[in-house]
Enzyme design. Structure first.
Site, PDB file in Angstrom:
ATOM      1  CG  HIS A  59      -0.067   0.059   2.577  1.00 27.22           C
ATOM      2  ND1 HIS A  59       0.635   1.035   3.124  1.00 27.22           N
ATOM      3  CD2 HIS A  59       0.221  -1.145   3.348  1.00 27.22           C
ATOM      4  CE1 HIS A  59       1.254   0.339   4.349  1.00 27.22           C
ATOM      5  NE2 HIS A  59       1.010  -0.886   4.400  1.00 27.22           N
TER       6      HIS A  59
HETATM    7  O1  LIG Z   1       4.016   0.338  12.026  1.00 26.22           O
HETATM    8  P1  LIG Z   1       3.782  -0.527  13.040  1.00 26.22           P
HETATM    9  O2  LIG Z   1       4.995  -0.774  13.857  1.00 26.22           O
HETATM   10  O3  LIG Z   1       2.493  -0.526  13.802  1.00 26.22           O
HETATM   11  O4  LIG Z   1       3.566  -2.169  12.425  1.00 26.22           O
HETATM   12  C1  LIG Z   1       2.787  -2.448  11.283  1.00 26.22           C
HETATM   13  C2  LIG Z   1       1.865  -3.335  11.735  1.00 26.22           C
HETATM   14  O5  LIG Z   1       1.074  -2.878  13.122  1.00 26.22           O
HETATM   15  P2  LIG Z   1       1.036  -3.815  14.253  1.00 26.22           P
HETATM   16  O6  LIG Z   1       2.675  -4.072  14.686  1.00 26.22           O
HETATM   17  O7  LIG Z   1       0.252  -5.019  13.971  1.00 26.22           O
HETATM   18  O8  LIG Z   1       0.326  -2.780  15.094  1.00 26.22           O
HETATM   19  C3  LIG Z   1       0.740  -3.630  10.687  1.00 26.22           C
HETATM   20  O9  LIG Z   1      -0.094  -4.678  11.288  1.00 26.22           O
HETATM   21  P3  LIG Z   1      -1.603  -4.781  10.794  1.00 26.22           P
HETATM   22  O10 LIG Z   1      -1.948  -4.769   9.418  1.00 26.22           O
HETATM   23  O11 LIG Z   1      -2.193  -3.435  11.419  1.00 26.22           O
HETATM   24  O12 LIG Z   1      -2.306  -6.070  11.533  1.00 26.22           O
HETATM   25  C4  LIG Z   1       1.327  -3.965   9.366  1.00 26.22           C
HETATM   26  O13 LIG Z   1       1.933  -5.099   9.470  1.00 26.22           O
HETATM   27  C5  LIG Z   1       2.391  -2.763   9.025  1.00 26.22           C
HETATM   28  O14 LIG Z   1       2.911  -3.203   7.546  1.00 26.22           O
HETATM   29  P4  LIG Z   1       2.502  -2.295   6.659  1.00 26.22           P
HETATM   30  O15 LIG Z   1       2.682  -0.733   6.573  1.00 26.22           O
HETATM   31  O16 LIG Z   1       0.680  -2.465   6.536  1.00 26.22           O
HETATM   32  O17 LIG Z   1       2.970  -2.810   5.357  1.00 26.22           O
HETATM   33  C6  LIG Z   1       3.211  -2.691  10.130  1.00 26.22           C
HETATM   34  O18 LIG Z   1       4.190  -1.640   9.685  1.00 26.22           O
HETATM   35  P5  LIG Z   1       5.761  -1.834   9.153  1.00 26.22           P
HETATM   36  O19 LIG Z   1       6.333  -2.378  10.472  1.00 26.22           O
HETATM   37  O20 LIG Z   1       5.790  -2.657   8.012  1.00 26.22           O
HETATM   38  O21 LIG Z   1       6.179  -0.690   8.761  1.00 26.22           O
END
Ligand SMILES: O=P(O)(O)O[C@@H]1[C@@H](OP(=O)(O)O)[C@H](OP(=O)(O)O)[C@H](O)[C@H](OP(=O)(O)O)[C@H]1OP(=O)(O)O
Length: 437
Positions: A59
């Site tokens: 995304h």
């Molecule tokens: O930004 P964070 O640390 O909250 O981590 C995001 C995840 O949140 P969560 O750890 O579950 O609260 C987040 O999990 P969800 O989709 O919210 O379950 C995603 O994995 C996100 O990756 P992307 O930005 O969608 O590609 C994750 O982001 P990236 O670590 O890939 O930037």
């Protein structure tokens, strides 16, 4: 090249990991966001024709998630009430900057993220004009699949809008399929969830690095810059400060005063800490990380096979283009399964210094709108070729030795991944207790 970029760009913008701009990876886009260079494709002969494209795309730019907003709030409170000093950036944070991030933003796609996907759609239609065409779209030969998460659904809608606006299509709408089994396989792989995602000890190397000398130094430097006692600044706050700089740039295109809390050396340490997390949570750290993507791997190759066989029997390929929108967590396990960015040494808490030349660098691999493209070509006489591109640049399948490495024979690719094609069963890999083979 010296592209004339935003004068407000933070000096540390190329170290933002998964919170970085796509433009940092492809700087030529700074001058012209719709620029493409078809000559990079270099098919082995002029006869080669694209017959299928699969695009797996992250995304676009998004707001911070709830967890990150909470951490930002805590840091802001400390800086507001405890920090002292006369530097203009500090006064700016204390008197002008307001904490405008709220929990209900919850990782939603931002306006610049809408544009990420609109622009990507237009560029891909210029790069592959015979596949991403008005005719193919209208004919139902372009399929869209997305994760159910709002930012992914909205990115998918933006990608479609990029195309329909390009061709001024107003009489028709194009649907998409929501498929979490494919695009959020990580949630559904029990073994991964239990052994890695919900297992605190799985990230022990990350914890050790965060308590180690490099990270401690970064935190102390922040405390010094704010003139607060060292114990006022936690690891989470350090991370939040880095996020604040990154988000302000991604969302508002400004060089936020928060960026002044880091110099380039600090940013490199922060980048490593995040790469370390990705390595152990989604990359080579544990075998199950990449195996959780087996379901997507097979989906991709089933589609390529179908395209190849339809083409062979002289039919039109029914699914000429597949656009699949997901997360960093979707792309990284798949890239790992395919063997990309595999350094000879693992990333650990103690090898920051020796890993400065590592290839495993999420700032390069996984900015917003990162994409893996697989392009199948028919070069005549049964000569099918498969070209992988990452973030619109040709890459080679690691370990596949071929003179036409950037466009190997499809059969050679399948031979190379034979073991995975014959195994790599999602159900088997993801069950907690594997039955003896
Ligand atoms: O930004 P964070 O640390 O909250 O981590 C995001 C995840 O949140 P969560 O750890 O579950 O609260 C987040 O999990 P969800 O989709 O919210 O379950 C995603 O994995 C996100 O990756 P992307 O930005 O969608 O590609 C994750 O982001 P990236 O670590 O890939 O930037």
């Amino acid at each position: 090249h010296n592209y004339v970029d935003n004068p407000d760009k933070p000096a540390i913008a190329k170290y933002f990991n998964t919170k970085g701009r796509y433009e940092e990876v492809n700087p030529y886009l700074i001058e012209d966001i719709l620029a493409v260079n078809r000559s990079i494709l270099q098919p082995p002969s002029a006869n080669c024709q694209e017959i299928h494209l699969t695009a797996i795309i992250r995304h676009g730019k998004r707001y911070p998630t709830i967890k990150n907003v909470k951490e930002m709030q805590q840091l802001y409170n400390i800086v507001l009430h405890n920090a002292s000093g006369q530097e203009s950036w500090l006064r700016e944070i204390q008197t002008q900057w307001t904490m405008w991030y709220t929990e209900d933003m919850d990782g939603r796609l931002v306006q610049k993220g809408v544009n990420d996907h609109k622009h990507l759609a237009v560029r891909l239609s210029k790069l592959f004009p015979s596949l991403i065409s008005e005719e193919k779209l209208r004919g139902g030969f372009i399929k869209f699949i997305t994760s159910s998460k709002h930012r992914c659904v909205n990115s998918t809608l933006s990608f479609k809008a990029g195309l329909t606006e390009l061709w001024a299509i107003t009489d028709k709408e194009f649907d998409h399929e929501v498929n979490d089994a494919l695009m959020r396989f990580f949630d559904q792989c029990t073994r991964f969830v239990q052994e890695v995602d919900n297992n605190p000890s799985a990230l022990s190397e990350v914890d050790k690095f965060k308590q180690g000398p490099e990270m401690r130094r970064v935190t102390e430097k922040i405390a010094d810059r704010l003139r607060v006692p060292y114990n006022n600044i936690t690891q989470d706050m350090t991370e939040a400060a880095f996020y604040l700089c990154a988000y302000e740039f991604a969302i508002k295109a400004v060089n936020s005063p928060w960026c002044q809390l880091f110099d380039e050396d600090d940013a490199k340490v922060m980048e490593y800490a995040s790469d370390l997390t990705e390595f152990w949570k989604r990359g080579y750290g544990y075998d199950i990380n990449s195996k959780s993507s087996c379901i997507l791997f097979h989906d991709v190759f089933n589609r390529l096979n179908k395209a190849a066989s339809e083409n062979k029997s002289g039919q039109q390929v029914t699914e000429a283009v597949t656009v699949q929108v997901g997360h960093a967590d979707t792309l990284l396990p798949l890239l790992t399964l395919l063997g990309f960015f595999n350094d000879s040494d693992a990333l650990t808490s103690t090898n920051y210094a020796t890993q400065t030349q590592r290839s495993f660098r999420t700032s390069h691999m996984l900015p917003y709108a990162a994409n893996l493209l697989l392009v199948l070509y028919d070069c005549g006489g049964g000569d099918l070729r498969l070209q992988p591109l990452l973030n619109e640049k040709p890459v080679t399948f690691p370990g596949l030795t071929d003179q036409q490495a950037s466009m190997p024979l499809y059969q050679d690719v399948k031979d190379h991944y034979r073991e995975l094609l014959q195994g790599c069963d999602f159900e088997m890999e993801c069950q907690l207790f594997k039955s003896p083979a």
